[in-house]
Design an enzyme around this catalytic site. Structure first.
Site, mmCIF file in Angstrom:
data_model
loop_
_atom_site.group_PDB
_atom_site.id
_atom_site.type_symbol
_atom_site.label_atom_id
_atom_site.label_comp_id
_atom_site.label_asym_id
_atom_site.label_seq_id
_atom_site.Cartn_x
_atom_site.Cartn_y
_atom_site.Cartn_z
ATOM 1 N N GLY A 11 0.839 -1.202 0.000
ATOM 2 C CA GLY A 11 0.000 0.000 0.000
ATOM 3 C C GLY A 11 0.869 1.245 0.000
ATOM 4 N N ASP A 12 0.228 2.416 -0.122
ATOM 5 C CA ASP A 12 0.935 3.703 -0.126
ATOM 6 C C ASP A 12 1.946 3.816 -1.264
ATOM 7 O OD1 ASP A 12 -0.383 4.301 2.311
ATOM 8 O OD2 ASP A 12 1.134 3.159 3.381
ATOM 9 N N GLY A 14 1.327 5.198 -4.090
ATOM 10 C CA GLY A 14 1.046 6.380 -4.912
ATOM 11 C C GLY A 14 -0.047 6.100 -5.942
ATOM 12 N N LYS A 15 -0.927 5.140 -5.632
ATOM 13 C CA LYS A 15 -2.015 4.801 -6.565
ATOM 14 C C LYS A 15 -2.935 5.983 -6.802
ATOM 15 C CE LYS A 15 -3.310 1.557 -3.806
ATOM 16 N NZ LYS A 15 -2.181 1.606 -2.851
ATOM 17 N N HIS A 40 -5.545 7.977 0.141
ATOM 18 C CA HIS A 40 -4.784 8.334 -1.049
ATOM 19 C C HIS A 40 -4.500 9.820 -0.970
ATOM 20 C CE1 HIS A 40 -5.717 4.561 -2.930
ATOM 21 N NE2 HIS A 40 -7.006 4.775 -2.819
ATOM 22 N N THR A 127 -5.880 -0.355 11.808
ATOM 23 C CA THR A 127 -6.052 1.102 11.850
ATOM 24 C C THR A 127 -7.223 1.457 12.769
ATOM 25 O OG1 THR A 127 -7.500 1.051 9.940
ATOM 26 C CG2 THR A 127 -5.173 1.436 9.513
ATOM 27 N N THR A 302 -3.857 7.628 9.489
ATOM 28 C CA THR A 302 -3.577 7.500 10.916
ATOM 29 C C THR A 302 -2.442 8.399 11.395
ATOM 30 O OG1 THR A 302 -2.005 5.765 10.390
ATOM 31 C CG2 THR A 302 -4.254 5.063 10.903
ATOM 32 N N GLY A 303 -1.613 8.904 10.486
ATOM 33 C CA GLY A 303 -0.451 9.693 10.876
ATOM 34 C C GLY A 303 0.678 8.835 11.444
ATOM 35 N N ARG A 304 0.487 7.500 11.428
ATOM 36 C CA ARG A 304 1.517 6.622 11.976
ATOM 37 C C ARG A 304 2.780 6.681 11.103
ATOM 38 N NH1 ARG A 304 -1.150 0.707 12.870
ATOM 39 N NH2 ARG A 304 -1.836 1.047 10.748
HETATM 40 P P1 GDP Z 1 -1.765 5.369 -2.240
HETATM 41 O O1 GDP Z 1 -2.519 4.921 -1.050
HETATM 42 O O2 GDP Z 1 -1.164 4.248 -3.002
HETATM 43 O O3 GDP Z 1 -2.554 6.295 -3.107
HETATM 44 O O4 GDP Z 1 -0.509 6.185 -1.729
HETATM 45 P P2 GDP Z 1 -0.445 7.394 -0.682
HETATM 46 O O5 GDP Z 1 -1.141 8.541 -1.221
HETATM 47 O O6 GDP Z 1 -0.791 6.944 0.685
HETATM 48 O O7 GDP Z 1 1.125 7.597 -0.589
HETATM 49 C C1 GDP Z 1 1.855 8.073 -1.581
HETATM 50 C C2 GDP Z 1 2.541 9.345 -1.106
HETATM 51 O O8 GDP Z 1 3.549 9.657 -2.018
HETATM 52 C C3 GDP Z 1 1.626 10.547 -1.090
HETATM 53 O O9 GDP Z 1 2.052 11.418 -0.078
HETATM 54 C C4 GDP Z 1 1.831 11.169 -2.467
HETATM 55 O O10 GDP Z 1 1.583 12.554 -2.524
HETATM 56 C C5 GDP Z 1 3.284 10.905 -2.659
HETATM 57 N N1 GDP Z 1 3.722 10.694 -4.029
HETATM 58 C C6 GDP Z 1 3.113 10.014 -5.048
HETATM 59 N N2 GDP Z 1 3.922 9.980 -6.124
HETATM 60 C C7 GDP Z 1 5.063 10.637 -5.757
HETATM 61 C C8 GDP Z 1 6.303 10.917 -6.421
HETATM 62 O O11 GDP Z 1 6.543 10.514 -7.548
HETATM 63 N N3 GDP Z 1 7.230 11.609 -5.693
HETATM 64 C C9 GDP Z 1 7.032 12.024 -4.421
HETATM 65 N N4 GDP Z 1 8.010 12.694 -3.800
HETATM 66 N N5 GDP Z 1 5.895 11.760 -3.769
HETATM 67 C C10 GDP Z 1 4.931 11.084 -4.433
#
Ligand code: GDP
Length: 433
Positions: A11-12, A14-15, A40, A127, A302-304
């Site tokens: 997860g996380d 950048g989807k 996201h 969470t 969660t800010g974790r």
């Molecule tokens: P998701 O749950 O897969 O959508 O991912 P998240 O949004 O939780 O986490 C991705 C984090 O990386 C977020 O803070 C985005 O703003 C950031 N992010 C996504 N693509 C990039 C990138 O190419 N570079 C940087 N520096 N941050 C990115």
């Protein structure tokens, strides 16, 4: 045509950003699993948003956003998220919520916390947003589909049954106050009025959209390694994170899913418990965590603090394969620009046997990472607009990952903003081959 955007890792990845980007060329964006338990992060012309339940297509006028039957529908959170968009000047999105979606009940979050408390040190790192109790109730057949809130007779008889079971657990297992049937009934009558305008037979809507040749994006939450079947059970989420589940959770024919984009991050991060083979600790981890994502690696919901590590090509190859990925997108590459050398975990050593296959969960604790070290590029790649202009060492890193995960990398993300995307190869769509 249906395209799925899913996570190859924990997860996380950048989807949200990739969905927000590709939603521009789509007619419908659908959430098909999970609930408001993960977030996201999206940065676009309207500002910076943390979406938890709403699909990442809500920022476009031409997109219909759908919450499919497979999600956990937390009605107050849904309304709050919509309000926060309105407050930030986002035009009113067109949203449809499946009338077969199950409702996150007010007691689910409490049960989640009570169970974590009971398990104490052996908890799964929930969470605490009620996801596990919610899906348990769905499969125990004591959940409520949102359409059932609209029949007083059904609602009352279902609630009576649930309250009876829950109060036994509250009294004897958790030693917590009992639920009040009346209070619950009133609350759910209040919630049904909140959700009423959005309900639809979304499966029929999507079938119709397909007939009209529309483009549908399925937006996954979390990633392969959090899948209840194919992930690191039991440190997983409670609904399938795989693209294949999109057919069930959106109510569309499986053969319509033509393109599966697995999003994978240029280093590893994970939240919650579980073995994490390429994990970094100490100062090295702190620095990567601080520099990671767009505001450091801290959970959007969660800010974790997230756990961080080197890119795990073993887990990511498995992550792509299990998704059935037709292509991959490599994100957050810009963050690695400070490193003189970058390691990639290319194999696991388990009891002296070296393997590139991802093992079953209990063997993970024995896995030692085998690393390949590549030179870093030592510069800031943010702002670069063409793939060819990336530093040579950066391109070599991407080539190496592509080879290791055995999935073509079509796009590379070099910043959190919508525009920060480098096209490397044309997108792959099976319908065109
Ligand atoms: P998701 O749950 O897969 O959508 O991912 P998240 O949004 O939780 O986490 C991705 C984090 O990386 C977020 O803070 C985005 O703003 C950031 N992010 C996504 N693509 C990039 C990138 O190419 N570079 C940087 N520096 N941050 C990115």
């Amino acid at each position: 045509m249906v395209r799925a955007i899913v996570g190859a890792n924990w997860g996380d990845e950048g989807k949200g950003k990739i969905t927000d980007l590709l939603a521009g060329d789509s007619d419908v964006v659908v959430r098909f699993q999970g609930g408001a338990n993960a977030g996201h992060t999206i940065i676009n012309d309207f500002g910076r948003f943390s979406l938890h339940l709403l699909p990442s297509g809500v920022f476009y006028d031409h997109v219909t956003s759908v919450l499919g039957n497979g999600i956990a529908l937390d009605i107050p959170k849904f309304i709050n998220e919509l309000d926060s968009l309105r407050k930030n000047g986002v035009p009113e999105p067109r949203i449809l919520v499946s009338d077969r979606a199950q409702v996150m009940m007010p007691y689910h979050a409490a049960f989640d916390s009570y169970e974590e408390e009971r398990l104490a040190g052996q908890s799964y790192g929930s969470t605490k947003s009620g996801i596990a109790p919610f899906f348990s109730d769905k499969f125990l057949k004591i959940g409520l589909q949102v359409n059932e809130l609209f029949s007083d007779e059904v609602l009352e008889s279902r609630l009576r049954k649930v309250v009876e079971i829950k109060n036994v657990m509250l009294g004897f297992l958790y030693h917590k106050p009992a639920l009040s049937f009346e209070a619950l009934l009133n609350e759910m009558r209040r919630q049904r009025e909140m959700i009423r305008p959005y309900l639809a037979d979304t499966s029929a809507f999507l079938r119709d959209a397909l007939k009209q040749g529309k483009t549908i994006l399925l937006e996954g939450q979390l990633g392969t390694l959090k899948d209840p079947d194919h992930g690191i059970y039991p440190m997983v989420t409670s609904s399938s994170t795989l693209a294949a589940y999109g057919a069930v959770g959106a109510g569309i024919p499986p053969y319509e899913i033509k393109d599966i984009i697995a999003v994978t991050k240029a280093y590893s991060s994970a939240v919650g418990a579980g073995d994490f083979v390429s994990e970094l600790f100490g100062e090295e981890a702190e620095e990567l965590r601080r520099r990671g994502g767009d505001k450091g690696e801290y959970g959007a919901t969660t800010g974790r603090p997230r756990r961080v590590g080197w890119y795990d090509a073993v887990a990511s190859k498995y992550g792509c394969v299990m998704q059935g990925a037709t292509e991959a997108v490599l994100t957050v590459l810009d963050v690695l620009g400070y490193l003189p050398e970058i390691k990639i975990c290319t194999a696991y050593d388990i009891d002296g046997k070296v393997t590139t296959d991802f093992p079953v969960t209990h063997l993970l604790s024995k896995a030692r990472p085998v690393f390949t070290t590549l030179p870093g590029w030592k510069c800031d790649i943010r702002g670069i607009k063409n793939y060819e202009d990336l530093p040579e060492n950066c391109k070599k890193y991407i080539d190496f990952i592509e080879e290791s995960i055995q999935t073509p990398i079509t796009m590379v993300s070099n910043g959190p903003e919508r525009q920060a995307i480098l096209r490397r190869k044309p997108l792959i769509t099976r319908s065109l081959s």
